[in-house]
Design an enzyme around this catalytic site. Structure first.
Site, mmCIF file in Angstrom:
data_model
loop_
_atom_site.group_PDB
_atom_site.id
_atom_site.type_symbol
_atom_site.label_atom_id
_atom_site.label_comp_id
_atom_site.label_asym_id
_atom_site.label_seq_id
_atom_site.Cartn_x
_atom_site.Cartn_y
_atom_site.Cartn_z
ATOM 1 N N HIS A 21 0.794 -1.235 0.000
ATOM 2 C CA HIS A 21 0.000 0.000 0.000
ATOM 3 C C HIS A 21 0.825 1.283 0.000
ATOM 4 O O HIS A 21 0.269 2.378 -0.073
ATOM 5 C CB HIS A 21 -0.961 0.023 1.197
HETATM 6 C C1 UD1 Z 1 -2.156 5.699 5.377
HETATM 7 C C2 UD1 Z 1 -0.889 6.284 5.978
HETATM 8 C C3 UD1 Z 1 0.206 5.234 5.963
HETATM 9 C C4 UD1 Z 1 -0.246 3.944 6.614
HETATM 10 C C5 UD1 Z 1 -1.547 3.477 6.007
HETATM 11 C C6 UD1 Z 1 -2.065 2.291 6.757
HETATM 12 C C7 UD1 Z 1 -0.450 8.691 5.667
HETATM 13 C C8 UD1 Z 1 0.289 9.689 4.865
HETATM 14 N N1 UD1 Z 1 -0.417 7.420 5.190
HETATM 15 O O1 UD1 Z 1 -1.877 5.399 4.016
HETATM 16 O O2 UD1 Z 1 1.334 5.716 6.668
HETATM 17 O O3 UD1 Z 1 0.742 2.974 6.442
HETATM 18 O O4 UD1 Z 1 -2.517 4.527 6.091
HETATM 19 O O5 UD1 Z 1 -2.970 1.542 6.022
HETATM 20 O O6 UD1 Z 1 -1.041 9.022 6.660
HETATM 21 N N2 UD1 Z 1 -9.193 4.728 1.018
HETATM 22 C C9 UD1 Z 1 -10.405 4.091 0.960
HETATM 23 N N3 UD1 Z 1 -11.042 3.809 2.137
HETATM 24 C C10 UD1 Z 1 -10.535 4.139 3.350
HETATM 25 C C11 UD1 Z 1 -9.316 4.820 3.400
HETATM 26 C C12 UD1 Z 1 -8.652 5.096 2.227
HETATM 27 O O7 UD1 Z 1 -10.895 3.758 -0.109
HETATM 28 O O8 UD1 Z 1 -11.189 3.855 4.379
HETATM 29 C C13 UD1 Z 1 -8.473 5.002 -0.258
HETATM 30 C C14 UD1 Z 1 -8.782 6.377 -0.822
HETATM 31 O O9 UD1 Z 1 -8.767 6.266 -2.216
HETATM 32 C C15 UD1 Z 1 -7.575 7.185 -0.358
HETATM 33 C C16 UD1 Z 1 -6.463 6.156 -0.410
HETATM 34 O O10 UD1 Z 1 -7.062 4.938 -0.004
HETATM 35 O O11 UD1 Z 1 -7.321 8.285 -1.184
HETATM 36 C C17 UD1 Z 1 -5.301 6.468 0.512
HETATM 37 O O12 UD1 Z 1 -5.746 6.653 1.861
HETATM 38 P P1 UD1 Z 1 -4.874 7.514 2.906
HETATM 39 O O13 UD1 Z 1 -5.438 7.389 4.253
HETATM 40 O O14 UD1 Z 1 -4.664 8.890 2.361
HETATM 41 O O15 UD1 Z 1 -3.456 6.832 2.854
HETATM 42 P P2 UD1 Z 1 -3.069 5.301 2.979
HETATM 43 O O16 UD1 Z 1 -2.443 4.880 1.699
HETATM 44 O O17 UD1 Z 1 -4.196 4.512 3.507
HETATM 45 N N1 UDP Z 2 -3.789 -5.639 8.719
HETATM 46 C C1 UDP Z 2 -5.029 -6.261 8.787
HETATM 47 N N2 UDP Z 2 -5.648 -6.614 7.622
HETATM 48 C C2 UDP Z 2 -5.090 -6.406 6.407
HETATM 49 C C3 UDP Z 2 -3.807 -5.791 6.347
HETATM 50 C C4 UDP Z 2 -3.194 -5.404 7.524
HETATM 51 O O1 UDP Z 2 -5.556 -6.488 9.880
HETATM 52 O O2 UDP Z 2 -5.717 -6.752 5.394
HETATM 53 C C5 UDP Z 2 -3.137 -5.230 9.983
HETATM 54 C C6 UDP Z 2 -1.784 -5.834 10.192
HETATM 55 O O3 UDP Z 2 -1.898 -7.120 10.770
HETATM 56 C C7 UDP Z 2 -1.126 -4.820 11.114
HETATM 57 C C8 UDP Z 2 -1.689 -3.509 10.608
HETATM 58 O O4 UDP Z 2 -2.902 -3.838 9.924
HETATM 59 O O5 UDP Z 2 -1.547 -5.015 12.456
HETATM 60 C C9 UDP Z 2 -0.719 -2.852 9.651
HETATM 61 O O6 UDP Z 2 -1.354 -1.797 8.999
HETATM 62 P P1 UDP Z 2 -0.925 -1.279 7.560
HETATM 63 O O7 UDP Z 2 -0.178 -2.318 6.835
HETATM 64 O O8 UDP Z 2 -2.169 -0.751 6.925
HETATM 65 O O9 UDP Z 2 -0.034 -0.001 7.905
HETATM 66 P P2 UDP Z 2 1.494 0.233 8.312
HETATM 67 O O10 UDP Z 2 1.826 -0.678 9.421
HETATM 68 O O11 UDP Z 2 2.324 0.013 7.086
HETATM 69 O O12 UDP Z 2 1.535 1.669 8.687
#
Ligand code: UD1
Ligand code: UDP
Length: 362
Positions: free
Chosen positions: A203
């Protein structure tokens, strides 16, 4: 003691679960959800499975550009802080929700406590690196998970207020591992054999937002000689659609793409995987804690102990490099306890109690 916790994204619900449980039992916690993640599978499922109290405030900020999202959070968190006037604001990790909360609190002279302080990728292009550096430098209390994180804070001139407590993700993993084994049915339902599949998550912006790089990752995952189960983050799914890469998925029968899974399914799937392929910080760490070999599709990692101990390898987003790394993956003999002893949450609460006069709420 009145602690206001701010969370917003999937990994923060997992991290906050262990600390929130103690805070709510023994003190007063006000839980604020920024709404950065809002899909059921990225948010509510964690509150349900980890038996977390519902947020006291949901700021419903949603998705947007960094400036827009962080700015909306800043405005709305400030309003809550003015109303609640907590003793401290507790933040986790490195997301936009983390930075917005730290900045709002610091400007109001409310002490900031940062869980997962001192982590660095040294990649200035990474949004999380900006968030975590700034948050550390805005914090009065810094909870470092590891010795390396403590040392890094020292190198940046931060010594006061640093407490090495271990990693809260270990607490929550220990508390839920047996339960996940007992109640997760997903692997069997998907027809996957324990120890005979790869679990993948991708992601990070650097991997999803560059069409060539994302194509290379899809090609690499498609060429793996084992079933690859890929719970797909909505960001990745959206980019695959936007870049017209769906045909690559459709043409790879051993690639099993599913919606993001809940924490209990994820733990069970991680624990029984032959190998984990990821760019997630939390998943790299869980792979280590579960002693499952991991390949990280990135140029660097914050979780350097996983690499130095041989359980995690960094791999380029290139089919040949990934194929070679998958076949060469081994399980090292040693597995040192780099992430504490599973009691990080209790230590965090004790430190907060020492900093803020312990007034038990009415
Ligand atoms: C965010 C965090 C990242 C973290 C990740 C965990 C920042 C800059 N990034 O990244 O550090 O590792 O969360 O998963 O804070 N979207 C949906 N549904 C949701 C949320 C997001 O469809 O409930 C989609 C939207 O298109 C959105 C995109 O995901 O634009 C990115 O979401 P965003 O929260 O901006 O960043 P993440 O890539 O999720
Ligand atoms: N996780 C989950 N379901 C998924 C992917 C991740 O429960 O489909 C959990 C994972 O086990 C861990 C946390 O989400 O506890 C990690 O989050 P993510 O990978 O979104 O973010 P990051 O750690 O890179 O910030």
């Amino acid at each position: 003691m009145r602690i206001l916790t701010v969370v917003g994204a999937r990994p923060q619900f997992v991290k906050a679960a262990a600390v929130s449980r103690i805070l709510r039992r023994e003190h007063r916690e006000i839980l604020v959800h920024t709404g950065q993640h809002y899909d059921h599978g990225l948010s509510q499922v964690f509150f349900d499975e980890l038996e977390m109290a519902p947020p006291d405030y949901n700021l419903k900020v949603g998705s947007g550009s960094h400036g827009h999202q962080t700015g909306q959070m800043l405005v709305r968190i400030e309003d809550v802080l003015l109303q609640e006037r907590p003793d401290a604001v507790l933040v986790y990790g490195d997301t936009n929700s983390t930075l917005a909360a730290a900045l709002a609190a610091a400007k109001l002279h409310i002490p900031v406590a940062h869980v997962e302080a001192g982590l660095r990728s040294f990649n200035p292009a990474m949004p999380e690196e900006i968030n975590r550096r700034l948050t550390d430098h805005l914090s009065q209390i810094l909870f470092a998970p590891t010795a390396a994180a403590t040392a890094q804070l020292g190198r940046e001139g931060i010594a006061a207020g640093v407490h090495q407590v271990g990693d809260v993700m270990y607490d929550i993993l220990q508390a839920n591992l047996e339960r996940s084994r007992a109640c997760s049915r997903l692997r069997a339902a998907l027809g996957l054999e324990a120890g005979r599949y790869v679990l993948a998550t991708i992601h990070r912006a650097e991997n999803t937002d560059d069409p060539e790089r994302l194509r290379a990752i899809l090609e690499a995952f498609s060429a793996i000689d084992l079933p690859v189960l890929w719970p797909m983050h909505p960001r990745t799914r959206a980019r695959i659609g936007q870049f017209g890469l769906e045909p690559l998925l459709a043409a790879a029968p051993q690639l099993r793409v599913v919606e993001p899974v809940g924490y209990l399914d994820m733990l069970a799937l991680e624990a029984q995987a032959r190998l984990i392929l990821t760019d997630s910080g939390g998943v790299q760490k869980e792979a280590y804690l579960l002693a499952v070999p991991c390949l990280t599709v990135r140029g660097e990692t914050e979780w350097i102990e996983t690499v130095s101990s041989g359980w995690n390898r960094l791999v380029a987003a290139e089919p040949a490099a990934i194929a070679l790394a998958v076949t060469g993956c081994t399980r090292p003999a040693e597995h040192p306890a780099h992430y504490g002893d599973g009691n990080a949450a209790r230590r965090i609460v004790e430190v907060l109690e020492r900093h803020f006069a312990v007034a038990v709420p009415a």
